[in-house]
Scaffold this motif. Structure first.
Motif, PDB file in Angstrom:
ATOM      1  N   ASN A 157       0.848  -1.182   0.000  1.00 10.24           N
ATOM      2  CA  ASN A 157       0.000   0.000   0.000  1.00 10.24           C
ATOM      3  C   ASN A 157       0.891   1.242   0.000  1.00 10.24           C
ATOM      4  N   ALA A 158       0.802   2.035  -1.056  1.00 17.13           N
ATOM      5  CA  ALA A 158       1.669   3.207  -1.197  1.00 17.13           C
ATOM      6  C   ALA A 158       1.005   4.455  -0.623  1.00 17.13           C
ATOM      7  N   ALA A 159       0.572   4.369   0.632  1.00 16.70           N
ATOM      8  CA  ALA A 159      -0.110   5.505   1.255  1.00 16.70           C
ATOM      9  C   ALA A 159       0.889   6.626   1.522  1.00 16.70           C
ATOM     10  N   ALA A 160       0.522   7.835   1.145  1.00 17.24           N
ATOM     11  CA  ALA A 160       1.396   8.995   1.336  1.00 17.24           C
ATOM     12  C   ALA A 160       1.267   9.529   2.754  1.00 17.24           C
ATOM     13  N   GLU A 161       2.398   9.948   3.336  1.00 17.23           N
ATOM     14  CA  GLU A 161       2.382  10.527   4.678  1.00 17.23           C
ATOM     15  C   GLU A 161       1.984  11.995   4.642  1.00 17.23           C
ATOM     16  N   ARG A 162       2.159  12.634   3.482  1.00 14.32           N
ATOM     17  CA  ARG A 162       1.880  14.060   3.338  1.00 14.32           C
ATOM     18  C   ARG A 162       1.146  14.295   2.032  1.00 14.32           C
ATOM     19  N   SER A 163       0.688  15.510   1.836  1.00 15.35           N
ATOM     20  CA  SER A 163       0.138  15.866   0.534  1.00 15.35           C
ATOM     21  C   SER A 163       1.285  15.894  -0.468  1.00 15.35           C
ATOM     22  N   GLU A 164       0.956  15.851  -1.753  1.00 11.54           N
ATOM     23  CA  GLU A 164       1.997  15.883  -2.787  1.00 11.54           C
ATOM     24  C   GLU A 164       2.852  17.144  -2.671  1.00 11.54           C
ATOM     25  N   GLU A 165       2.203  18.278  -2.461  1.00 14.61           N
ATOM     26  CA  GLU A 165       2.929  19.549  -2.345  1.00 14.61           C
ATOM     27  C   GLU A 165       3.847  19.541  -1.132  1.00 14.61           C
ATOM     28  N   GLN A 166       3.355  19.039   0.002  1.00 16.67           N
ATOM     29  CA  GLN A 166       4.165  19.007   1.220  1.00 16.67           C
ATOM     30  C   GLN A 166       5.367  18.076   1.067  1.00 16.67           C
ATOM     31  N   GLU A 167       5.189  16.948   0.361  1.00 19.58           N
ATOM     32  CA  GLU A 167       6.290  16.006   0.175  1.00 19.58           C
ATOM     33  C   GLU A 167       7.380  16.602  -0.709  1.00 19.58           C
ATOM     34  N   PHE A 201      21.711  19.138  -9.454  1.00 18.89           N
ATOM     35  CA  PHE A 201      20.655  18.828  -8.476  1.00 18.89           C
ATOM     36  C   PHE A 201      19.590  18.005  -9.188  1.00 18.89           C
ATOM     37  N   ILE A 202      18.999  17.037  -8.480  1.00 21.99           N
ATOM     38  CA  ILE A 202      17.850  16.327  -9.046  1.00 21.99           C
ATOM     39  C   ILE A 202      16.652  16.455  -8.104  1.00 21.99           C
ATOM     40  N   LEU A 203      15.485  16.318  -8.670  1.00 21.57           N
ATOM     41  CA  LEU A 203      14.246  16.193  -7.911  1.00 21.57           C
ATOM     42  C   LEU A 203      13.469  15.056  -8.562  1.00 21.57           C
ATOM     43  N   ASN A 204      13.465  13.908  -7.909  1.00 21.80           N
ATOM     44  CA  ASN A 204      12.800  12.708  -8.422  1.00 21.80           C
ATOM     45  C   ASN A 204      11.664  12.309  -7.488  1.00 21.80           C
ATOM     46  N   VAL A 205      10.646  11.675  -8.047  1.00 23.23           N
ATOM     47  CA  VAL A 205       9.492  11.263  -7.240  1.00 23.23           C
ATOM     48  C   VAL A 205       9.159   9.796  -7.495  1.00 23.23           C
ATOM     49  N   VAL A 206       8.530   9.187  -6.510  1.00 23.85           N
ATOM     50  CA  VAL A 206       7.942   7.853  -6.632  1.00 23.85           C
ATOM     51  C   VAL A 206       6.434   8.020  -6.599  1.00 23.85           C
ATOM     52  N   LEU A 207       5.751   7.368  -7.534  1.00 24.19           N
ATOM     53  CA  LEU A 207       4.306   7.525  -7.692  1.00 24.19           C
ATOM     54  C   LEU A 207       3.563   6.261  -7.271  1.00 24.19           C
ATOM     55  N   ASP A 208       2.291   6.430  -6.873  1.00 25.79           N
ATOM     56  CA  ASP A 208       1.446   5.268  -6.631  1.00 25.79           C
ATOM     57  C   ASP A 208       0.749   4.871  -7.934  1.00 25.79           C
ATOM     58  N   ASP A 209      -0.134   3.891  -7.859  1.00 25.23           N
ATOM     59  CA  ASP A 209      -0.789   3.392  -9.069  1.00 25.23           C
ATOM     60  C   ASP A 209      -1.706   4.420  -9.721  1.00 25.23           C
ATOM     61  N   HIS A 210      -2.053   5.459  -8.966  1.00 26.99           N
ATOM     62  CA  HIS A 210      -2.909   6.525  -9.510  1.00 26.99           C
ATOM     63  C   HIS A 210      -2.082   7.735  -9.944  1.00 26.99           C
ATOM     64  N   ARG A 267      -0.018   9.516  -8.242  1.00 29.31           N
ATOM     65  CA  ARG A 267       0.145  10.547  -7.222  1.00 29.31           C
ATOM     66  C   ARG A 267       1.528  10.412  -6.587  1.00 29.31           C
ATOM     67  N   ILE A 268       2.102  11.544  -6.200  1.00 24.67           N
ATOM     68  CA  ILE A 268       3.421  11.541  -5.564  1.00 24.67           C
ATOM     69  C   ILE A 268       3.288  11.021  -4.134  1.00 24.67           C
ATOM     70  N   VAL A 269       4.011   9.939  -3.816  1.00 24.14           N
ATOM     71  CA  VAL A 269       4.021   9.427  -2.442  1.00 24.14           C
ATOM     72  C   VAL A 269       5.362   9.681  -1.759  1.00 24.14           C
ATOM     73  N   ARG A 270       6.443   9.767  -2.534  1.00 26.32           N
ATOM     74  CA  ARG A 270       7.746  10.099  -1.978  1.00 26.32           C
ATOM     75  C   ARG A 270       8.500  10.976  -2.972  1.00 26.32           C
ATOM     76  N   ALA A 271       9.309  11.898  -2.444  1.00 26.35           N
ATOM     77  CA  ALA A 271      10.139  12.763  -3.293  1.00 26.35           C
ATOM     78  C   ALA A 271      11.568  12.747  -2.762  1.00 26.35           C
ATOM     79  N   PHE A 272      12.524  12.874  -3.675  1.00 26.62           N
ATOM     80  CA  PHE A 272      13.938  12.800  -3.327  1.00 26.62           C
ATOM     81  C   PHE A 272      14.679  13.888  -4.093  1.00 26.62           C
ATOM     82  N   ALA A 273      15.465  14.676  -3.378  1.00 34.07           N
ATOM     83  CA  ALA A 273      16.169  15.796  -4.001  1.00 34.07           C
ATOM     84  C   ALA A 273      17.618  15.798  -3.549  1.00 34.07           C
TER      85      ALA A 273
END
Length: 415
Positions: A29-39, A228-237, A239-245
């Motif tokens: 389950n790729a539940a996000a801890e924060r909103s996409e913007e907050q992450e 610098f990079i800004l990469n994200v991991v997405l769920d099946d929909h 949506r951004i669940v994790r971001a890495f910079a």
């Protein structure tokens, strides 16, 4: 035990004896801890092995942000507002920032497509362009012989920031990181040189160290220079669940580890039979799309085993070059030899399928005409149950079975 698999807009039912079933591989389950913007904000404020972006840039510097084209699910429009705020806080001016869509060897976008990708604010505030494979600057050559020829806007920038989403890639290991540079903003000759290594056994999903394609990509990134990079991991929909910079390699590796936690499924041994579904429409709308699930399944099957791919393929094979290569070949090996001589989008997926066929038989449950299925080296079946029964007849009633209901987003990882 009875199971249901997504198939087009419906399902395929299959009964697998408990004594044969080795496991059902499903993503976490790729539940996000924060909103996409907050992450995204969290990632920018907590860069990995790097200064904050605002501390890296200097006023007056020309900044190129390299973003994915429309063939990738990277939600550039969602990350650009926070990224622009970060750049402005470091003294950057809108007129010094260019958002470059990395088209690789894909077609150029329309203005409407670029606007959609960039988002309203970025489209309004900064210059947004496609990379131009015909206008590149030669920056060097990798140790593997790949020319580092980079689109002029990126090559001439003082600072380069790479965006991307991280998912499994069947020959580069993972997407993201320096892949925005190679193949993203490179020439066709460079892409051909890099991707021609896809037939190497070490060029595989979830493999970084020792993967000749990924190592070539990252060397090209170092030659070009990524700040610098800004990469994200997405769920099946999507949506951004994790971001890495941050650092282009360290931040990317952290993102890869997070992806493994969600979508990598450890298995103790390969199975005689792997039953895989992309998950139904749109993931199985054609064979070109369904190939991803098939390639993931190959990591779970024994040599000489059977993969049962259930994919409706309502729209046929799905891509003209892919169809041409598949239907013109006299045997699967022809496709592998062809890709070594000429890397071509569409053809690369045909070669990838041929590589799976070297190790296992592929039974295809689809709505495609049986004669077409046989002509492209699959064995056709009308139902998943019929295919499984035949696999048992071939391999014996004691054959072990792994089930992959979400094959496109689940990668078996052999311990």
């Amino acid at each position: 035990m009875n199971y249901e698999l997504g198939y087009g807009r419906g399902i395929q039912k299959i009964e697998i004896p408990d004594t044969n079933l080795m496991g059902v591989l499903l993503p976490e389950n790729a539940a996000a801890e924060r909103s996409e913007e907050q992450e995204v904000l969290r990632a920018l404020n907590e860069p990995i092995k790097s200064l904050k972006l605002r501390e890296i840039i200097r006023p007056g510097e020309k900044i190129a942000i390299v973003a994915s084209d429309m063939t990738r699910p990277m939600p550039t429009a969602k990350v650009m507002p926070a990224l622009l705020d970060e750049l402005y806080s470091g003294g950057a001016r809108p007129e010094d920032i260019t958002l470059v869509f990395a088209i690789g060897s894909h077609r150029h976008h329309t203005d409407e497509e670029r606007k959609m990708l960039a988002g309203e604010r970025a489209w309004r505030e900064i210059r947004c362009v496609d990379s131009d494979p015909g206008d590149c600057i030669h920056l060097g050559t990798t140790s593997g012989g790949t020319p580092v020829d980079i689109t002029r806007t990126v090559a001439e920038a003082d600072r380069r920031i790479c965006l991307g989403n991280i998912e499994y890639h069947y020959f580069a290991g993972y997407s993201g990181g320096a892949k925005a540079i190679m193949p993203g903003v490179s020439t066709r000759a460079a892409i051909q040189s890099n991707h021609s290594r896809m037939t190497d056994p070490s060029a595989a999903a979830a493999k970084l160290d020792g993967n000749p394609i990924r190592e070539d990509i990252e060397e090209a990134g170092r030659i070009c220079g990524i700040d610098f990079i800004l990469n994200v991991v997405l769920d099946d929909h999507k949506r951004i669940v994790r971001a890495f910079a941050g650092d282009p390699e360290k931040a990317h590796r952290a993102g890869c580890r997070a992806l493994d936690m969600l979508y990598g499924k450890h298995i103790t041994s390969p199975a005689d039979i792997v039953v895989v579904s992309p998950g139904g429409e749109p993931k199985d709308i054609n064979l070109y799309q369904a190939q991803k699930a098939l390639d993931n399944a190959k990591h779970a099957v024994k040599s000489g085993g059977v993969i049962i791919l259930t994919a409706a393929c309502a729209e046929g094979l799905g891509e003209s070059t892919f169809e041409e290569w598949m239907t013109e070949a006299s045997k699967p090996g022809d496709l592998i030899q062809r890709i070594k001589k000429e890397f071509k989008l569409g053809g690369h997926k045909a070669a990838a399928i041929a590589m799976v066929m070297q190790n296992a038989s592929i039974y295809l449950v689809s709505d495609l005409p049986p004669e077409l299925v046989r002509g492209i080296f699959f064995t056709p079946f009308k139902s998943a149950q019929e295919a499984l029964d035949e696999a048992f007849r071939k391999l014996g009633r004691n054959a072990g079975v792994l089930l992959m209901p979400c094959g496109g987003s689940t990668l078996p990882l052999l311990k």
